[in-house]
Design an enzyme around this catalytic site. Structure first.
Site, PDB file in Angstrom:
ATOM      1  N   SER A  14       0.890  -1.342   0.055  1.00 30.22           N
ATOM      2  CA  SER A  14      -0.134   0.218  -0.186  1.00 30.22           C
ATOM      3  C   SER A  14       0.868   1.367   0.491  1.00 30.22           C
ATOM      4  CB  SER A  14      -1.119  -0.050   0.924  1.00 30.22           C
ATOM      5  OG  SER A  14      -2.039  -1.111   0.782  1.00 30.22           O
ATOM      6  N   SER A  15       2.419   1.245  -0.150  1.00 29.53           N
ATOM      7  CA  SER A  15       3.107   2.297  -0.063  1.00 29.53           C
ATOM      8  C   SER A  15       4.668   2.468  -0.499  1.00 29.53           C
ATOM      9  CB  SER A  15       2.989   2.848   1.665  1.00 29.53           C
ATOM     10  OG  SER A  15       4.563   4.007   1.625  1.00 29.53           O
ATOM     11  N   ASP A  36      -1.601  -5.310   3.299  1.00 30.46           N
ATOM     12  CA  ASP A  36      -0.957  -4.969   3.951  1.00 30.46           C
ATOM     13  C   ASP A  36      -1.828  -3.887   5.161  1.00 30.46           C
ATOM     14  OD1 ASP A  36       1.044  -2.387   2.627  1.00 30.46           O
ATOM     15  OD2 ASP A  36       0.047  -1.564   4.617  1.00 30.46           O
ATOM     16  N   LEU A  52       0.115  -7.909  10.126  1.00 33.83           N
ATOM     17  CA  LEU A  52       1.395  -8.513  10.072  1.00 33.83           C
ATOM     18  C   LEU A  52       1.531  -9.063  11.826  1.00 33.83           C
ATOM     19  CD1 LEU A  52       2.930  -8.163   7.133  1.00 33.83           C
ATOM     20  CD2 LEU A  52       1.809 -10.004   7.630  1.00 33.83           C
ATOM     21  N   TYR A 157      16.791  -2.292  14.232  1.00 37.44           N
ATOM     22  CA  TYR A 157      15.901  -2.333  12.939  1.00 37.44           C
ATOM     23  C   TYR A 157      17.567  -2.772  12.086  1.00 37.44           C
ATOM     24  CZ  TYR A 157      14.616  -0.300   8.370  1.00 37.44           C
ATOM     25  OH  TYR A 157      15.380  -0.335   6.551  1.00 37.44           O
TER      26      TYR A 157
HETATM   27  N1  NAD Z   1      12.653   3.308   2.752  1.00 36.76           N
HETATM   28  C1  NAD Z   1      13.553   3.311   2.958  1.00 36.76           C
HETATM   29  O1  NAD Z   1      14.960   3.897   3.025  1.00 36.76           O
HETATM   30  C2  NAD Z   1      14.230   2.091   3.246  1.00 36.76           C
HETATM   31  C3  NAD Z   1      15.713   1.629   2.908  1.00 36.76           C
HETATM   32  C4  NAD Z   1      15.876   0.408   2.897  1.00 36.76           C
HETATM   33  C5  NAD Z   1      15.113  -0.640   3.500  1.00 36.76           C
HETATM   34  N2  NAD Z   1      13.690  -0.519   2.975  1.00 36.76           N
HETATM   35  C6  NAD Z   1      12.661  -1.450   3.352  1.00 36.76           C
HETATM   36  O2  NAD Z   1      11.982  -1.255   2.255  1.00 36.76           O
HETATM   37  C7  NAD Z   1      10.439  -2.193   2.573  1.00 36.76           C
HETATM   38  C8  NAD Z   1       9.257  -1.328   1.901  1.00 36.76           C
HETATM   39  O3  NAD Z   1       9.922   0.168   2.905  1.00 36.76           O
HETATM   40  P1  NAD Z   1       9.397   1.408   2.445  1.00 36.76           P
HETATM   41  O4  NAD Z   1      10.337   2.397   2.604  1.00 36.76           O
HETATM   42  O5  NAD Z   1       8.737   1.694   0.364  1.00 36.76           O
HETATM   43  O6  NAD Z   1       8.488   1.918   3.512  1.00 36.76           O
HETATM   44  P2  NAD Z   1       6.521   2.344   3.359  1.00 36.76           P
HETATM   45  O7  NAD Z   1       6.112   3.016   4.667  1.00 36.76           O
HETATM   46  O8  NAD Z   1       6.628   3.386   2.620  1.00 36.76           O
HETATM   47  O9  NAD Z   1       5.473   1.471   2.762  1.00 36.76           O
HETATM   48  C9  NAD Z   1       5.677  -0.431   4.042  1.00 36.76           C
HETATM   49  C10 NAD Z   1       4.373  -0.340   4.114  1.00 36.76           C
HETATM   50  O10 NAD Z   1       4.126  -1.925   4.840  1.00 36.76           O
HETATM   51  C11 NAD Z   1       3.042  -2.332   5.323  1.00 36.76           C
HETATM   52  N3  NAD Z   1       3.175  -2.300   6.244  1.00 36.76           N
HETATM   53  C12 NAD Z   1       4.303  -2.173   8.322  1.00 36.76           C
HETATM   54  N4  NAD Z   1       3.769  -2.445   9.533  1.00 36.76           N
HETATM   55  C13 NAD Z   1       2.581  -3.451   8.451  1.00 36.76           C
HETATM   56  C14 NAD Z   1       2.098  -4.444   9.340  1.00 36.76           C
HETATM   57  N5  NAD Z   1       1.983  -4.538  10.684  1.00 36.76           N
HETATM   58  N6  NAD Z   1       1.172  -5.354   8.545  1.00 36.76           N
HETATM   59  C15 NAD Z   1       0.367  -4.818   7.705  1.00 36.76           C
HETATM   60  N7  NAD Z   1       1.633  -4.328   6.776  1.00 36.76           N
HETATM   61  C16 NAD Z   1       2.205  -2.756   7.169  1.00 36.76           C
HETATM   62  C17 NAD Z   1       2.487  -0.552   5.772  1.00 36.76           C
HETATM   63  O11 NAD Z   1       1.848  -0.073   5.548  1.00 36.76           O
HETATM   64  C18 NAD Z   1       3.127  -0.005   4.089  1.00 36.76           C
HETATM   65  O12 NAD Z   1       1.708   0.093   3.242  1.00 36.76           O
HETATM   66  C19 NAD Z   1      10.228  -2.148   4.428  1.00 36.76           C
HETATM   67  O13 NAD Z   1      10.969  -3.672   4.304  1.00 36.76           O
HETATM   68  C20 NAD Z   1      11.971  -1.367   4.463  1.00 36.76           C
HETATM   69  O14 NAD Z   1      12.154  -1.766   5.343  1.00 36.76           O
HETATM   70  C21 NAD Z   1      13.430   0.957   2.573  1.00 36.76           C
END
Ligand code: NAD
Length: 260
Positions: A14-15, A36, A52, A157
């Site tokens: 969703s994001s 999500d 989750l 983290y």
């Molecule tokens: N943005 C960054 O800088 C970055 C860097 C390295 C890794 N990541 C990883 O990439 C992945 C995606 O992150 P993003 O940056 O797109 O963030 P984001 O917040 O835009 O997306 C994360 C999504 O996970 C969902 N989510 C979180 N907790 C949840 C739960 N308990 N149950 C169901 N859904 C849940 C959220 O609702 C959201 O839609 C993550 O695993 C993050 O750790 C992000």
């Protein structure tokens, strides 16, 4: 098209990176089943709104997801270190593993599993003892584990992503008899709604990254790599962790070993 006829399950749809991955994967010809805690924000073929961190809901979700007999699972849902440590460990590692192990038997031969790890998972080799201690952790056991193993706001983290990379390596051949492979993608800082949370919690380290990097990543830098790993062209990639970080891991590995 690269993913024609495939059915791909994507969590965190969703994001940010998950939403962009859904777009890319559908454009490449696949059906996408999204998961999500928040309502869907992009077009999907099916959607399951599940938190989750809810053990019972995860078990029910596993039953639902098995019925799709999917060709791929992209574990993208994740939370930044501004969330409580037990939540970080649950979403980024323990629920991810439970979901994967629950669904894997239903995946088709040749299926691909992709874990969204992070540059923050660098240095997992120094955490092997705690990673082993977390191997069979259940959702119910996370709070106790955090207290016992001193998993705090400062390290949760990093630890969740280190353990995820280690688990990806460990599963290089687990389902090889069915042609099912597992790999990881490790982004550096990506411009999504949680980038601010990282900058807030990682402090000096994040500021240093920002100074060195030409720009932060974008979801459009990450999603095509996930899509490739989901495709048959990645068939001989097993247990790898692809740095998708504008050169940050290469920079750290080169300079920490005395090279330019
Ligand atoms: N943005 C960054 O800088 C970055 C860097 C390295 C890794 N990541 C990883 O990439 C992945 C995606 O992150 P993003 O940056 O797109 O963030 P984001 O917040 O835009 O997306 C994360 C999504 O996970 C969902 N989510 C979180 N907790 C949840 C739960 N308990 N149950 C169901 N859904 C849940 C959220 O609702 C959201 O839609 C993550 O695993 C993050 O750790 C992000």
């Amino acid at each position: 098209m690269m993913l024609s006829g495939k059915t791909i399950i994507i969590t965190g749809v969703s994001s940010g990176i998950g939403a962009e991955t859904a777009r890319v994967v559908r454009a490449a010809g696949a059906r996408v089943v999204g998961v999500d805690r928040n309502p869907a924000s992009v077009e999907l073929d099916a959607f399951h709104q599940v938190d989750l961190t809810d053990a019972g809901a995860v078990e029910a979700l596993i039953g639902d997801l098995r019925t799709y007999r999917a060709d791929g699972l992209a574990n993208i849902a994740g939370v930044p270190p501004t969330a409580p440590p037990a939540v970080v460990l649950t979403v980024n590692l323990v629920a991810l593993k439970r979901l994967t192990l629950g669904v894997v038997e239903s995946l088709t031969p040749g299926a691909s599993i992709v874990n969204l790890a992070s540059l923050a998972g660098i240095g997992w080799q120094g955490e092997v003892e705690r990673i082993k201690a977390a191997a069979d952790l259940t959702l119910e056991g996370v709070a106790g584990f955090c207290a016992e193993q001193r998993i705090t706001a400062e390290n949760c983290y990093f630890f969740s992503k280190q353990a995820l990379i280690a688990w990806t390596h460990e599963n290089r051949w687990t389902w090889r008899d069915r042609g099912i492979r597992m790999n990881a993608v490790s982004p550096g800082p990506v411009d999504t709604p949680i980038l601010g949370d990282f900058l807030e919690t990682l402090g000096e380290r994040a500021a240093e990254d920002a100074r060195i990097m030409d720009r932060p990543g974008r979801p459009t830098d990450i999603a095509p790599v996930v899509a490739f790993l989901l495709s048959d062209g990645a068939g001989w990639l097993r247990g790898v962790n692809i740095a998708t970080d504008g050169g940050m891991r290469a920079h750290i590995e080169a300079t920490s070993n005395g090279l330019n």
